[in-house]
Design an enzyme around this catalytic site. Structure first.
Site, PDB file in Angstrom:
ATOM      1  N   SER A 108     -11.216  -3.529   6.479  1.00 25.83           N
ATOM      2  CA  SER A 108      -9.916  -3.023   6.034  1.00 25.83           C
ATOM      3  C   SER A 108     -10.071  -1.980   4.935  1.00 25.83           C
ATOM      4  O   SER A 108     -10.962  -2.068   4.083  1.00 25.83           O
ATOM      5  CB  SER A 108      -9.066  -4.185   5.510  1.00 25.83           C
ATOM      6  OG  SER A 108      -7.927  -3.716   4.814  1.00 25.83           O
ATOM      7  N   GLU A 112      -8.263  -1.850   2.496  1.00 27.64           N
ATOM      8  CA  GLU A 112      -7.995  -2.519   1.222  1.00 27.64           C
ATOM      9  C   GLU A 112      -9.284  -2.761   0.432  1.00 27.64           C
ATOM     10  O   GLU A 112      -9.247  -2.933  -0.785  1.00 27.64           O
ATOM     11  CB  GLU A 112      -7.269  -3.838   1.457  1.00 27.64           C
ATOM     12  CG  GLU A 112      -5.808  -3.691   1.840  1.00 27.64           C
ATOM     13  CD  GLU A 112      -4.914  -3.240   0.687  1.00 27.64           C
ATOM     14  OE1 GLU A 112      -5.266  -3.504  -0.477  1.00 27.64           O
ATOM     15  OE2 GLU A 112      -3.867  -2.630   0.958  1.00 27.64           O
ATOM     16  N   TYR A 130      -7.571 -10.878  -0.596  1.00 26.67           N
ATOM     17  CA  TYR A 130      -7.742 -10.438   0.787  1.00 26.67           C
ATOM     18  C   TYR A 130      -8.844  -9.393   0.881  1.00 26.67           C
ATOM     19  O   TYR A 130      -9.742  -9.480   1.733  1.00 26.67           O
ATOM     20  CB  TYR A 130      -6.430  -9.855   1.311  1.00 26.67           C
ATOM     21  CG  TYR A 130      -6.575  -9.113   2.617  1.00 26.67           C
ATOM     22  CD1 TYR A 130      -6.674  -9.809   3.820  1.00 26.67           C
ATOM     23  CD2 TYR A 130      -6.598  -7.718   2.651  1.00 26.67           C
ATOM     24  CE1 TYR A 130      -6.812  -9.129   5.026  1.00 26.67           C
ATOM     25  CE2 TYR A 130      -6.729  -7.029   3.852  1.00 26.67           C
ATOM     26  CZ  TYR A 130      -6.833  -7.738   5.033  1.00 26.67           C
ATOM     27  OH  TYR A 130      -6.977  -7.060   6.223  1.00 26.67           O
TER      28      TYR A 130
END
Length: 356
Positions: free
Chosen positions: A132, A134, A155
């Site tokens: 990801s 992120e 996460y």
């Protein structure tokens, strides 16, 4: 005929990937959790009852859990997949702050369990890890495969752990393992609590007269938003290469949440300022301000580049949510899909696959 196993097949990405692989003649196996209610709405249009369709069935669902290594081993042994796409995760960033331990177990350790199941089974499966954007967190944009990771959420930290585990199994055991570092990718099948879908559902509900306020958090954060079905095409391409590698997938354009509001509400002649309210509960303890992909490696090595632009993505999503409520829609979304996609991806499947 190739065989593929998808974890997270009932999610946005898993459902599109199943569509894509079936259109290419794959036999597709999906891992689903046993629950007291059906949670297969995104793939119901793909599923055929083996009792009535006989040899025509190419999609098979298996009960299992990425928190249980024994079930993973059983599924890999029984299906012998040539390709494994690991998409299952606790994927909501804000929720990961409320459930950090669970997020680490599922999103992080879940990847290790699958990698170990592949290794112990002796399977020669090619493995895709859903990484990801992120993970980049506070890193300076634009971000590419060489940008240092600065995760800013449980996460992101769990995804980063998974990234390095896939890399280590590739280097340590000679496993064909790739990391697809996907930036935000949206669609009408996006979960309803994600900000993009939350906005487009609100637009439809406001037009229907059933909602008059929309509560959001940080409107200034910028993201590289693309159209999910295209990103699944990139995933598939990664596992078709001669040697495994990691790739950043994105559009190369960033837009703020305010920009998304402007596009979504403006598309149906509404002023979002009349409806949007800020709720501090939606702020993250540590924010990620600016994510912007540099997908030049994917273009050069995979021949992949996005077809759907930001404003087109928003119109597809708004049209789908309007149609879901039985409302008249401007109709540009269907035209965009018909013009830019052929064969495997159709407007009709967008709408019938969503919850009502």
């Amino acid at each position: 005929m190739k065989t593929a196993l998808i974890t997270g097949i009932t999610g946005q990405d898993g459902s599109y990937l199943a569509e894509l692989l079936l259109s290419k003649g794959y036999e597709v196996h999906g891992l689903i959790r046993r629950t007291s209610t059906f949670n297969t709405r995104r793939i119901d249009h793909l599923y055929k009852d083996p009792h009535s369709n006989g040899n025509g069935v190419k999609l098979f669902l298996h009960y299992g859990d990425i928190a249980a290594t024994d079930t993973l081993l059983d599924v890999i042994y029984s299906t012998k997949p040539e390709e494994i796409y690991h998409l299952a995760a606790q994927s909501h960033v804000r929720v990961s702050f409320d459930m950090p331990e669970y997020t680490g177990d599922v999103t992080g350790l879940g990847t290790t369990r699958i990698l170990e199941a592949i290794r112990k089974s002796g399977a020669q499966s090619r493995f895709y890890q859903a990484s990801s954007s992120e993970m980049f967190g506070a890193a300076k944009p634009p971000q590419n495969e060489n940008t240092p990771f600065v995760p800013r959420s449980p996460y992101a930290a769990a995804k980063l752990y998974s990234f390095w585990m896939a890399s280590n199994y590739r280097e340590g055991y000679g496993m064909y393992a790739v990391n697809g570092i996907l930036f935000n990718h949206e669609s009408p099948r996006r979960g309803e609590t994600f900000v993009t879908r939350k906005i487009t559902r609100a637009v439809a509900a406001i037009k229907a007269g059933t909602q008059n306020q929309l509560f959001l958090g940080n409107l200034e954060s910028k993201r590289d938003w693309g159209y999910a079905p295209e990103y699944l095409e990139a995933m598939h391409l990664m596992l078709q290469q001669e040697t495994p590698d990691d790739y950043v997938i994105g559009t190369g354009e960033a837009h703020s949440v305010k920009d998304f509001l402007d596009e979504a509400f403006g598309y149906v002649d509404l002023d979002w300022n009349k409806y949007v309210r800020i709720d501090p509960r939606y702020y993250r303890p540590t924010e990620v301000d600016y994510l912007l992909a540099d997908p030049s490696k994917a273009k050069a090595k995979l021949g992949w580049e996005p077809k759907i632009k930001f404003h087109e993505l928003v119109r597809i999503m708004v049209d789908a949510d309007l149609e879901l409520l039985g409302l008249d829609k401007p109709g540009e979304g269907k035209k965009i899909i018909e013009e830019k996609f052929g064969g495997w991806h159709r407007w009709e499947d967008q709408v019938i696959s969503m919850d009502k």
